[in-house]
Structures are given as C-alpha cells and as structure tokens.
Scaffold this motif. Sequence first.
Motif, PDB file in Angstrom:
ATOM      1  N   ASN A  56      47.379   6.936   7.911  1.00  0.00           N
ATOM      2  CA  ASN A  56      48.500   6.316   8.605  1.00  0.00           C
ATOM      3  C   ASN A  56      48.218   6.207  10.102  1.00  0.00           C
ATOM      4  OD1 ASN A  56      51.151   5.200   8.325  1.00  0.00           O
ATOM      5  ND2 ASN A  56      51.969   7.031   9.309  1.00  0.00           N
ATOM      6  N   THR A  57      47.662   7.259  10.676  1.00  0.00           N
ATOM      7  CA  THR A  57      47.325   7.239  12.095  1.00  0.00           C
ATOM      8  C   THR A  57      46.222   6.226  12.369  1.00  0.00           C
ATOM      9  OG1 THR A  57      47.978   9.561  12.277  1.00  0.00           O
ATOM     10  CG2 THR A  57      46.601   8.666  14.052  1.00  0.00           C
ATOM     11  N   GLY A  58      45.231   6.159  11.486  1.00  0.00           N
ATOM     12  CA  GLY A  58      44.164   5.168  11.634  1.00  0.00           C
ATOM     13  C   GLY A  58      44.706   3.756  11.607  1.00  0.00           C
ATOM     14  N   PHE A  59      45.640   3.490  10.695  1.00  0.00           N
ATOM     15  CA  PHE A  59      46.255   2.161  10.624  1.00  0.00           C
ATOM     16  C   PHE A  59      47.026   1.861  11.904  1.00  0.00           C
ATOM     17  CE2 PHE A  59      49.936  -0.517   9.519  1.00  0.00           C
ATOM     18  CZ  PHE A  59      49.256  -1.663   9.133  1.00  0.00           C
ATOM     19  N   LEU A  60      47.774   2.838  12.404  1.00  0.00           N
ATOM     20  CA  LEU A  60      48.541   2.646  13.636  1.00  0.00           C
ATOM     21  C   LEU A  60      47.623   2.349  14.820  1.00  0.00           C
ATOM     22  CD1 LEU A  60      51.244   2.738  15.164  1.00  0.00           C
ATOM     23  CD2 LEU A  60      50.906   5.211  15.403  1.00  0.00           C
ATOM     24  N   VAL A  61      46.564   3.123  14.959  1.00  0.00           N
ATOM     25  CA  VAL A  61      45.611   2.907  16.052  1.00  0.00           C
ATOM     26  C   VAL A  61      44.955   1.540  15.919  1.00  0.00           C
ATOM     27  CG1 VAL A  61      43.404   3.706  17.016  1.00  0.00           C
ATOM     28  CG2 VAL A  61      45.207   5.354  16.473  1.00  0.00           C
ATOM     29  N   GLN A  62      44.560   1.171  14.713  1.00  0.00           N
ATOM     30  CA  GLN A  62      43.943  -0.136  14.480  1.00  0.00           C
ATOM     31  C   GLN A  62      44.877  -1.261  14.894  1.00  0.00           C
ATOM     32  OE1 GLN A  62      43.685  -1.309  10.371  1.00  0.00           O
ATOM     33  NE2 GLN A  62      41.780  -2.449  10.726  1.00  0.00           N
ATOM     34  N   GLN A  63      46.129  -1.185  14.521  1.00  0.00           N
ATOM     35  CA  GLN A  63      47.092  -2.239  14.868  1.00  0.00           C
ATOM     36  C   GLN A  63      47.343  -2.303  16.368  1.00  0.00           C
ATOM     37  OE1 GLN A  63      48.185  -4.585  12.720  1.00  0.00           O
ATOM     38  NE2 GLN A  63      46.730  -3.572  11.374  1.00  0.00           N
ATOM     39  N   ILE A  64      47.382  -1.149  17.020  1.00  0.00           N
ATOM     40  CA  ILE A  64      47.580  -1.125  18.478  1.00  0.00           C
ATOM     41  C   ILE A  64      46.379  -1.741  19.183  1.00  0.00           C
ATOM     42  CG2 ILE A  64      47.746   0.403  20.486  1.00  0.00           C
ATOM     43  CD1 ILE A  64      49.512   2.237  18.718  1.00  0.00           C
ATOM     44  N   LEU A  65      45.169  -1.394  18.740  1.00  0.00           N
ATOM     45  CA  LEU A  65      43.963  -1.951  19.366  1.00  0.00           C
ATOM     46  C   LEU A  65      43.877  -3.462  19.174  1.00  0.00           C
ATOM     47  CD1 LEU A  65      41.313   0.785  18.488  1.00  0.00           C
ATOM     48  CD2 LEU A  65      42.399   0.344  20.707  1.00  0.00           C
ATOM     49  N   ILE A  66      44.211  -3.929  17.994  1.00  0.00           N
ATOM     50  CA  ILE A  66      44.196  -5.377  17.745  1.00  0.00           C
ATOM     51  C   ILE A  66      45.218  -6.075  18.631  1.00  0.00           C
ATOM     52  CG2 ILE A  66      44.763  -7.149  16.033  1.00  0.00           C
ATOM     53  CD1 ILE A  66      43.504  -5.308  13.907  1.00  0.00           C
ATOM     54  N   ALA A  67      46.407  -5.504  18.732  1.00  0.00           N
ATOM     55  CA  ALA A  67      47.460  -6.114  19.549  1.00  0.00           C
ATOM     56  C   ALA A  67      47.060  -6.144  21.024  1.00  0.00           C
ATOM     57  CB  ALA A  67      48.771  -5.358  19.369  1.00  0.00           C
ATOM     58  N   ARG A  68      46.450  -5.078  21.509  1.00  0.00           N
ATOM     59  CA  ARG A  68      46.016  -5.051  22.920  1.00  0.00           C
ATOM     60  C   ARG A  68      44.877  -6.025  23.175  1.00  0.00           C
ATOM     61  NH1 ARG A  68      46.227   1.118  25.151  1.00  0.00           N
ATOM     62  NH2 ARG A  68      48.495   1.249  25.129  1.00  0.00           N
ATOM     63  N   ARG A  69      43.928  -6.073  22.242  1.00  0.00           N
ATOM     64  CA  ARG A  69      42.784  -6.965  22.415  1.00  0.00           C
ATOM     65  C   ARG A  69      43.227  -8.422  22.442  1.00  0.00           C
ATOM     66  NH1 ARG A  69      39.241  -5.389  18.302  1.00  0.00           N
ATOM     67  NH2 ARG A  69      40.357  -6.759  16.889  1.00  0.00           N
ATOM     68  N   GLU A  70      44.169  -8.754  21.580  1.00  0.00           N
ATOM     69  CA  GLU A  70      44.632 -10.135  21.510  1.00  0.00           C
ATOM     70  C   GLU A  70      45.817 -10.400  22.427  1.00  0.00           C
ATOM     71  OE1 GLU A  70      45.330 -10.946  17.404  1.00  0.00           O
ATOM     72  OE2 GLU A  70      43.244 -10.611  16.843  1.00  0.00           O
ATOM     73  N   GLY A  71      46.308  -9.361  23.099  1.00  0.00           N
ATOM     74  CA  GLY A  71      47.416  -9.530  24.032  1.00  0.00           C
ATOM     75  C   GLY A  71      48.704  -9.982  23.380  1.00  0.00           C
ATOM     76  N   LYS A  87      52.462  -9.437  21.525  1.00  0.00           N
ATOM     77  CA  LYS A  87      53.662  -8.606  21.436  1.00  0.00           C
ATOM     78  C   LYS A  87      53.951  -8.401  19.946  1.00  0.00           C
ATOM     79  CE  LYS A  87      55.194  -8.864  25.822  1.00  0.00           C
ATOM     80  NZ  LYS A  87      54.731  -7.841  26.662  1.00  0.00           N
ATOM     81  N   PRO A  88      54.739  -7.373  19.603  1.00  0.00           N
ATOM     82  CA  PRO A  88      55.086  -7.195  18.192  1.00  0.00           C
ATOM     83  C   PRO A  88      55.794  -8.428  17.622  1.00  0.00           C
ATOM     84  CG  PRO A  88      55.691  -5.262  19.452  1.00  0.00           C
ATOM     85  CD  PRO A  88      55.256  -6.302  20.438  1.00  0.00           C
ATOM     86  N   VAL A  89      55.380  -8.824  16.433  1.00  0.00           N
ATOM     87  CA  VAL A  89      55.949  -9.989  15.761  1.00  0.00           C
ATOM     88  C   VAL A  89      57.135  -9.527  14.910  1.00  0.00           C
ATOM     89  CG1 VAL A  89      55.486 -11.804  14.073  1.00  0.00           C
ATOM     90  CG2 VAL A  89      53.698 -11.090  15.665  1.00  0.00           C
ATOM     91  N   ASN A  90      58.245 -10.223  15.024  1.00  0.00           N
ATOM     92  CA  ASN A  90      59.412  -9.881  14.220  1.00  0.00           C
ATOM     93  C   ASN A  90      59.331 -10.622  12.884  1.00  0.00           C
ATOM     94  OD1 ASN A  90      61.814  -9.059  13.205  1.00  0.00           O
ATOM     95  ND2 ASN A  90      63.082  -9.927  14.814  1.00  0.00           N
ATOM     96  N   ASP A  91      58.820  -9.938  11.881  1.00  0.00           N
ATOM     97  CA  ASP A  91      58.637 -10.532  10.556  1.00  0.00           C
ATOM     98  C   ASP A  91      59.697 -10.073   9.566  1.00  0.00           C
ATOM     99  OD1 ASP A  91      57.741  -7.913  10.423  1.00  0.00           O
ATOM    100  OD2 ASP A  91      56.270  -8.366   8.871  1.00  0.00           O
ATOM    101  N   LEU A  92      60.724  -9.422  10.053  1.00  0.00           N
ATOM    102  CA  LEU A  92      61.728  -8.848   9.163  1.00  0.00           C
ATOM    103  C   LEU A  92      62.516  -9.905   8.393  1.00  0.00           C
ATOM    104  CD1 LEU A  92      63.012  -5.930  11.401  1.00  0.00           C
ATOM    105  CD2 LEU A  92      61.332  -5.854   9.557  1.00  0.00           C
TER     106      LEU A  92
END
Length: 149
Positions: free
Chosen positions: A45-60, A62-67
């Motif tokens: 779970n932590t690995g997934f969270l870190v991966q998503q944060i790194l991808i979001a920072r690299r691509e600049g 913001k969180p997408v509202n997909d709800l």
Amino acid sequence: MKRSDMGLVACIYAVILFFFVMTLKLKPEAQIYPLVVMVLLFLLNTGFLVQQILIARREGRKPVNDLARLFDGFQPVQFLSVLVLSVLYLGLIGVLGFYTATAVYLVATLLCLRVRALYILITVLAFAGLVYCAFTLFLHVPLPTGFLR
C-alpha cells in the motif's frame, strides 16, 4: 493520482490498523501469520502511494476527481447477491464448520459471478488446501467445526 486511489489507500491503512489491534489480542504463536500479511499489505500500500505521488509530481498533475464515474458499469444485483451470501456465510460457519461453509460460499458466490465450473472447482480446492496447510498444519490454529460435525 485519482481521488478514489487516495480514499482506497486510506481505507487499507485503516483496515491494517483495525486488524493489528485485533491481532495483538491473540496468543503470540497465533500472531505470526496475520502480522506477516499486515506488513506485506502495508508495504504494498505504501509502495502504491509513493508511486502515485512520484508520478503526479513528475507530470505536474493535481489529483483527478474520478468519483463521478467510479461506479460506471456497477451491477447492483451481483453486488447485493454477494453481500447477502457473505452475511449467510458468517452464519453458516458456526453451523457447518469453516471448510464446509467456505466451500458452499465460494461455489455460490462464483456461480453468481458467472464463473465457469472448472475455475470454481480449482478455486475451492486450492483455497481449501492453502488454508489447511497454513492454519491447520503450520500454525495449528483451530478452525470452527460447527454443530453438524
């Protein structure tokens, strides 16, 4: 990162914490397996969270509202069927015992989900074998036998 991912990560951390507190009430020899599973789940779970944060920072991004479209294709009949079967399963464990109730539950649930008979058979046998080896042979954890021995 999607908002649904953030919610899922938070829920998984909450589940880990809940089961960690419950596991501490077990005998020390019965704590090994649940703690190993919780540590692995925490790391994944932590690995997934870190991966998503790194991808979001690299691509600049913001969180997408997909709800809003999260439940596209949701099938309420299948969901309610599995929910009802799960509640019945909890009651059947005390009556039929763990192995019998689990086999009945798996067969019924997989039939509701329209899984082919061969895959149902493989799933039931593999699950029963793994649980038997892990809990009965390795950990010596007694499983409910039910009233209908």
